[in-house]
Scaffold this motif. Structure first.
Motif, mmCIF file in Angstrom:
data_model
loop_
_atom_site.group_PDB
_atom_site.id
_atom_site.type_symbol
_atom_site.label_atom_id
_atom_site.label_comp_id
_atom_site.label_asym_id
_atom_site.label_seq_id
_atom_site.Cartn_x
_atom_site.Cartn_y
_atom_site.Cartn_z
ATOM 1 N N MET A 1 0.665 -0.958 -0.082
ATOM 2 C CA MET A 1 -0.131 -0.659 -0.124
ATOM 3 C C MET A 1 1.025 1.171 -0.328
ATOM 4 N N SER A 2 0.597 2.666 -0.543
ATOM 5 C CA SER A 2 1.311 3.444 -0.995
ATOM 6 C C SER A 2 1.395 4.148 0.521
ATOM 7 N N PRO A 3 2.198 5.010 0.355
ATOM 8 C CA PRO A 3 1.715 5.463 1.684
ATOM 9 C C PRO A 3 0.736 7.332 1.251
ATOM 10 N N LEU A 4 0.306 7.495 3.060
ATOM 11 C CA LEU A 4 -0.642 7.890 2.880
ATOM 12 C C LEU A 4 -0.673 9.982 2.637
ATOM 13 N N SER A 5 -0.580 10.686 1.041
ATOM 14 C CA SER A 5 0.387 12.204 1.766
ATOM 15 C C SER A 5 -0.002 12.724 2.015
ATOM 16 N N SER A 6 0.235 13.558 2.538
ATOM 17 C CA SER A 6 0.888 14.449 3.743
ATOM 18 C C SER A 6 -0.370 15.140 4.555
ATOM 19 N N ASP A 7 -1.369 15.214 3.296
ATOM 20 C CA ASP A 7 -2.155 16.594 3.602
ATOM 21 C C ASP A 7 -3.182 15.401 4.666
ATOM 22 N N HIS A 8 -2.696 13.935 4.860
ATOM 23 C CA HIS A 8 -3.850 12.882 5.624
ATOM 24 C C HIS A 8 -2.712 12.426 6.501
ATOM 25 N N GLN A 9 -1.250 12.906 7.024
ATOM 26 C CA GLN A 9 -0.598 12.098 7.604
ATOM 27 C C GLN A 9 -0.693 12.588 8.673
ATOM 28 N N GLY A 276 -9.529 9.920 -0.104
ATOM 29 C CA GLY A 276 -10.059 9.726 0.673
ATOM 30 C C GLY A 276 -11.783 9.375 0.370
ATOM 31 N N GLY A 277 -12.426 9.242 0.802
ATOM 32 C CA GLY A 277 -13.784 8.213 0.967
ATOM 33 C C GLY A 277 -13.587 7.178 0.195
ATOM 34 N N GLN A 278 -12.468 6.693 0.393
ATOM 35 C CA GLN A 278 -12.334 5.547 -0.816
ATOM 36 C C GLN A 278 -12.786 4.158 0.345
ATOM 37 N N LEU A 279 -12.473 3.205 0.234
ATOM 38 C CA LEU A 279 -12.137 2.076 1.213
ATOM 39 C C LEU A 279 -11.865 0.365 0.972
ATOM 40 N N ASN A 280 -10.618 -0.345 1.567
ATOM 41 C CA ASN A 280 -10.353 -1.165 1.110
ATOM 42 C C ASN A 280 -11.233 -2.224 2.637
ATOM 43 N N ARG A 281 -12.035 -2.808 2.125
ATOM 44 C CA ARG A 281 -12.492 -4.360 3.259
ATOM 45 C C ARG A 281 -12.841 -3.953 4.114
ATOM 46 N N PRO A 282 -14.138 -2.677 3.898
ATOM 47 C CA PRO A 282 -14.554 -1.735 5.073
ATOM 48 C C PRO A 282 -15.170 -2.700 6.558
ATOM 49 N N SER A 308 -24.060 11.785 7.111
ATOM 50 C CA SER A 308 -25.313 11.433 7.165
ATOM 51 C C SER A 308 -25.414 10.606 5.863
ATOM 52 N N THR A 309 -25.127 11.633 5.112
ATOM 53 C CA THR A 309 -25.522 11.232 3.454
ATOM 54 C C THR A 309 -24.176 10.158 2.514
ATOM 55 N N GLY A 310 -23.454 9.959 3.193
ATOM 56 C CA GLY A 310 -21.724 9.484 2.913
ATOM 57 C C GLY A 310 -20.943 10.801 2.233
ATOM 58 N N GLU A 311 -20.552 11.649 2.177
ATOM 59 C CA GLU A 311 -19.778 12.268 1.800
ATOM 60 C C GLU A 311 -18.064 12.441 2.920
ATOM 61 N N PHE A 312 -17.539 11.866 2.313
ATOM 62 C CA PHE A 312 -16.441 12.081 2.836
ATOM 63 C C PHE A 312 -16.153 12.941 3.916
ATOM 64 N N LEU A 313 -15.818 13.347 5.512
ATOM 65 C CA LEU A 313 -15.490 14.137 5.922
ATOM 66 C C LEU A 313 -13.716 14.003 6.804
ATOM 67 N N SER A 314 -13.128 13.113 7.150
ATOM 68 C CA SER A 314 -12.114 12.777 6.960
ATOM 69 C C SER A 314 -11.120 11.708 7.732
#
Length: 348
Positions: A1-9, A276-282, A308-314
């Motif tokens: 798995m590639s590292p997350l971007s600096s915005d998400h670390q 952000g908002g993507q999933l892998n085996r939730p 509550s509508t499924g929009e990604f927050l963080s």
């Protein structure tokens, strides 16, 4: 798995704190942290407890979590065939074995939840001799022990016949009632409560077909089957939010599916990936008082937050090894179990 971007670390802030002789973090540390930055993404790890083993306070597969309004954490300790109860400091309170009348052995508890009366509901399987089934899959799924595998070719265990049950226990662990939920070969099921009607919601994996969610009365009467048209493949975790919506995660795929209590499909969210908002085996899923949705994104080793509508927050927690279950406490703390047999409490 590639590292997350600096915005998400570094979205989970950790503090170096002294350990107590028992090995637990100081239970008052959350209240003593000075001036933490307050933000949606700043979730502080307050304390962890558990570890691998069969002694009290240890786990062998903490597959599911539930929390009470009395400040208790209930852990479905799968391989130890019991439910353990802790306070919000991680202190062990009590435990009970998931016993059913007429069964030779205790059942393996997959999921745990609480009803409106404070009783404990468990969904689990009576021991039976497994047989091996060799599968080739483009997905990485839960294995029988409740942990994930990164191989696309592996063996999964399944039972020769169905012996799954939903059972109710008192807060003290006394058996009350159970019913057979029947006909699933794969070894993972989730359970939740519709607190408004006090009905039991259970997931069901169907081999070579669309898997479903089933809604039962407490006496075992099947009310309806939900989700057989949307292509859910491996529904393990399920929750019911304050609006009465049923949210179920597909542990074989990248989506969370949302239904109303009548079974109408509302929407799904997620999608394969690491952004952000993507999933892998939730895996585990829960909601808070404001309706925000928290998902254990097990394949990406993190916990995600959506509105509550499924929009990604963080990305609320981005460095936890294969999170399994999540639960939200009444005071807004997030409880997470993982494949390393540890339960961690985070505070925002």
């Amino acid at each position: 798995m590639s590292p997350l971007s600096s915005d998400h670390q570094n979205t989970t802030r950790r503090y170096t704190v002294p350990y107590l002789p028992s090995g637990r973090l100081d239970p008052n540390i959350c209240g003593r942290i000075e001036n933490p930055e307050k933000s949606e993404e700043n979730w502080i790890e307050c304390r962890s407890f558990g570890g691998t083993g069969s002694q009290r306070g240890q786990f062998r597969g903490p597959r599911s979590l539930a929390v009470s309004d009395r400040g208790e954490i209930f852990v479905a300790d799968y391989r130890n065939k019991r439910v353990q109860i802790f306070d919000f400091q991680g202190t062990f309170l009590s435990s009970f074995h998931t016993t059913l009348p007429g069964e030779e052995e205790d059942i393996y508890p997959y999921g745990v939840t609480l009803d409106s009366g404070g009783n404990i509901w468990v969904v689990g399987r009576a021991p039976s001799k497994p047989k091996s089934s060799s599968l080739s899959s483009s997905f990485a799924l839960l294995d029988y022990c409740g942990v994930t595998t990164n191989s696309s070719h592996y063996n999964r265990e399944r039972t020769a016949s169905s012996s799954d049950f939903a059972a109710q226990y008192t807060r003290q662990g006394r058996y009350v009632i159970h019913f057979d939920v029947q006909n699933t070969r794969w070894a993972a099921r989730g359970i939740a409560m519709d607190s408004r009607e006090n009905n039991v919601v259970v997931t069901k994996v169907i081999e070579d077909g669309n898997s479903v969610v089933e809604l039962f009365k407490p006496n075992g009467t099947l009310l309806r089957t939900i989700g057989d048209q949307e292509g859910i493949e491996y529904p393990h975790y399920v929750t019911v939010d304050r609006e009465g919506r049923i949210l179920v995660s597909d542990s074989a795929g990248p989506f969370v599916f949302v239904y109303n209590m009548e079974g109408k499909f509302l929407f799904k969210f997620g999608g394969w990936g690491e952004a952000g908002g993507q999933l892998n085996r939730p895996h585990g899923i829960c909601t808070d008082e404001s309706g925000r949705i928290f998902v254990a994104d097990s394949g990406n080793d993190r916990v995600e937050m959506f509105d509550s509508t499924g929009e990604f927050l963080s990305h609320v927690i981005s460095d936890i090894k294969q999170p399994l279950a999540v639960a939200m406490t009444g005071n807004g703390s997030l409880v997470v179990s993982n494949s390393e047999n540890v339960v961690t409490i985070f505070h925002n």
